[in-house]
Design a protein around this motif. Structure first.
Motif, short mmCIF file in Angstrom:
data_model
loop_
_atom_site.label_atom_id
_atom_site.label_comp_id
_atom_site.label_asym_id
_atom_site.label_seq_id
_atom_site.Cartn_x
_atom_site.Cartn_y
_atom_site.Cartn_z
N ASP A 29 27.06 -11.56 9.01
CA ASP A 29 28.06 -12.16 8.12
C ASP A 29 28.97 -11.08 7.55
OD1 ASP A 29 29.49 -13.51 6.17
OD2 ASP A 29 27.80 -14.82 5.66
N PRO A 30 30.30 -11.19 7.74
CA PRO A 30 31.24 -10.19 7.21
C PRO A 30 31.12 -9.96 5.70
CG PRO A 30 32.35 -11.66 8.73
CD PRO A 30 30.99 -12.25 8.51
N SER A 31 30.71 -11.00 4.96
CA SER A 31 30.60 -10.85 3.51
C SER A 31 29.51 -9.86 3.12
CB SER A 31 30.32 -12.21 2.86
OG SER A 31 29.05 -12.71 3.26
N TYR A 32 28.58 -9.59 4.05
CA TYR A 32 27.51 -8.62 3.77
C TYR A 32 28.10 -7.22 3.55
CZ TYR A 32 23.25 -5.86 4.53
OH TYR A 32 22.20 -4.97 4.40
N TYR A 33 29.29 -6.98 4.09
CA TYR A 33 29.91 -5.65 4.00
C TYR A 33 31.07 -5.62 2.99
CZ TYR A 33 27.16 -5.40 8.25
OH TYR A 33 26.13 -5.46 9.14
N GLU A 34 31.24 -6.72 2.25
CA GLU A 34 32.30 -6.77 1.24
C GLU A 34 31.79 -6.25 -0.10
OE1 GLU A 34 33.58 -10.79 1.02
OE2 GLU A 34 34.45 -10.84 3.04
N LYS A 36 31.07 -6.22 -3.86
CA LYS A 36 30.82 -7.30 -4.82
C LYS A 36 31.16 -6.85 -6.25
CE LYS A 36 29.16 -9.77 -1.44
NZ LYS A 36 29.92 -10.90 -0.88
N SER A 41 28.73 -3.06 -1.82
CA SER A 41 28.48 -4.17 -0.91
C SER A 41 26.97 -4.32 -0.73
CB SER A 41 29.12 -3.90 0.45
OG SER A 41 28.48 -2.81 1.09
N THR A 130 20.78 -12.16 -1.12
CA THR A 130 22.18 -12.46 -0.83
C THR A 130 22.35 -13.93 -0.45
OG1 THR A 130 22.55 -10.19 -0.06
CG2 THR A 130 24.14 -11.86 0.64
N ASP A 135 22.97 -11.95 -5.51
CA ASP A 135 23.97 -10.88 -5.55
C ASP A 135 23.34 -9.49 -5.65
OD1 ASP A 135 26.54 -9.97 -5.35
OD2 ASP A 135 26.94 -10.05 -7.51
#
Length: 336
Positions: A29-34, A36, A41, A130, A135
């Motif tokens: 999932d790309p959000s794993y590397y965004e 927060k 991340s 996650t 979070d």
């Protein structure tokens, strides 16, 4: 939408392998590397946990080795339980004879294990957090999932580590890793999974008290005591570790003892089952009372304080460096 798709294609969650697949699905999932709100991340959070683990591993290895020997020497040459004071003298003798070798014994597989052990454990722990919207702040449900699902990855490394030290008294040197693997191969690598059941309980206590409980307790100590300016971050970390450690050791010491009994016997010999290990501990308790059950308790508390403090200091240091890096590059979200 992607998470919904992953849940649809994942097999039924009743099987542990399916649960593991679901827990690690976040890696794609790309959000794993965004980045927060907490300034890092989830991937960077994982890296910080691994960094803290590597620092802890190097720092607490001598204490870890000494504790194993104290528990391992519970039996004499005749196979009968000996007084805990005799076991301590035996462990002291090994360290006096070869202080460097004994202190560094098992360090290489432990360092390699930072990846083989910690990536699955922290991956599941933080991945579960996650997926459930925690979070990056793991809770007790995440700790439970990580403890059970990561055990098959962790156990072989712990087995090799203990086998390296198992014959220090007889040989004065570590047993080579390749020799351990060759002996295990002759038995289809089954010996590498000895002690998995007590490990699950040990890992659960470690995750709930060490990875979840200690940071929450540190925040409370920092809020109640640190606000006065008397204690800084490192001091509150030490206080929190000192509070958690005795509880942790009381819970895990018997489980650790079961692991030592099952994992230090010869790979070529007959394996010791969980029932036989429990029976051996029972005989020890009958003969020496609670001292027989809690061999290595004192050194275990010292080890837990050192380990937890080093781990969380290392983790916090790595997290701070990553936050500073993100901030200097302008990667932080506006609401961070």
């Amino acid at each position: 939408l992607k998470l919904q798709f992953l849940y649809l294609i994942a097999p039924a969650p009743s099987h542990p392998t399916n649960l593991l697949t679901m827990a690690l699905a976040f890696l794609s999932d790309p959000s794993y590397y965004e980045i927060k709100k907490n300034g890092v991340s989830p991937f960077q959070n994982m890296v910080a946990y691994l960094g803290g683990s590597a620092i802890q591993t190097v720092g607490d290895n001598p204490v870890t080795a000494y504790r194993q020997l104290v528990q391992q020497f519970a039996k004499g040459a005749d196979g009968k339980a000996v007084d805990p004071k005799v076991a301590v003298r035996e462990a002291n003798a090994v360290f006096k004879a070869s202080p460097v070798t004994a202190s560094l014994s098992g360090l290489m597989p432990r360092l390699i294990g930072v990846l083989f052990k910690r990536v699955p454990k922290f991956g599941i722990l933080l991945g579960y957090s996650t997926l459930t919207g925690e979070d990056g702040s793991p809770g007790f449900a995440a700790a439970t999932a990580a403890s059970i699902l990561s055990a098959p990855f962790i156990n072989p490394v712990r087995m090799i580590e203990k086998q390296q030290r198992a014959f220090l008294k007889q040989t004065g040197s570590e047993k080579p890793i390749l020799e351990i693997l060759r002996e295990s191969k002759d038995a289809s690598f089954k010996p590498l999974f000895r002690g998995t059941i007590p490990l699950m309980g040990h890992s659960l206590a470690s995750a709930t008290l060490g990875l979840v409980g200690q940071p929450r307790l540190q925040k409370w100590v920092q809020k109640e005591v640190g606000a006065s300016g008397m204690l800084g971050s490192s001091a509150t970390n030490l206080v929190a570790s000192a509070i958690v450690s005795p509880v942790y050791v009381v819970v895990t010491n018997p489980l650790s003892r079961l692991e030592v009994i099952m994992q230090t016997s010869s790979i070529k010999g007959t394996r010791i089952s969980v029932g036989e290990a429990v029976k051996e501990m029972g005989s020890d308790m009958v003969k020496f009372g609670l001292r027989g059950i809690f061999r290595g308790q004192g050194i275990g508390i010292a080890k837990a304080i050192v380990s937890l403090s080093l781990f969380h200091e290392g983790r916090i240091f790595c997290t701070t460096q990553l936050k500073n890096y993100n901030e200097s590059r302008g990667y932080l979200p506006k609401d961070a």
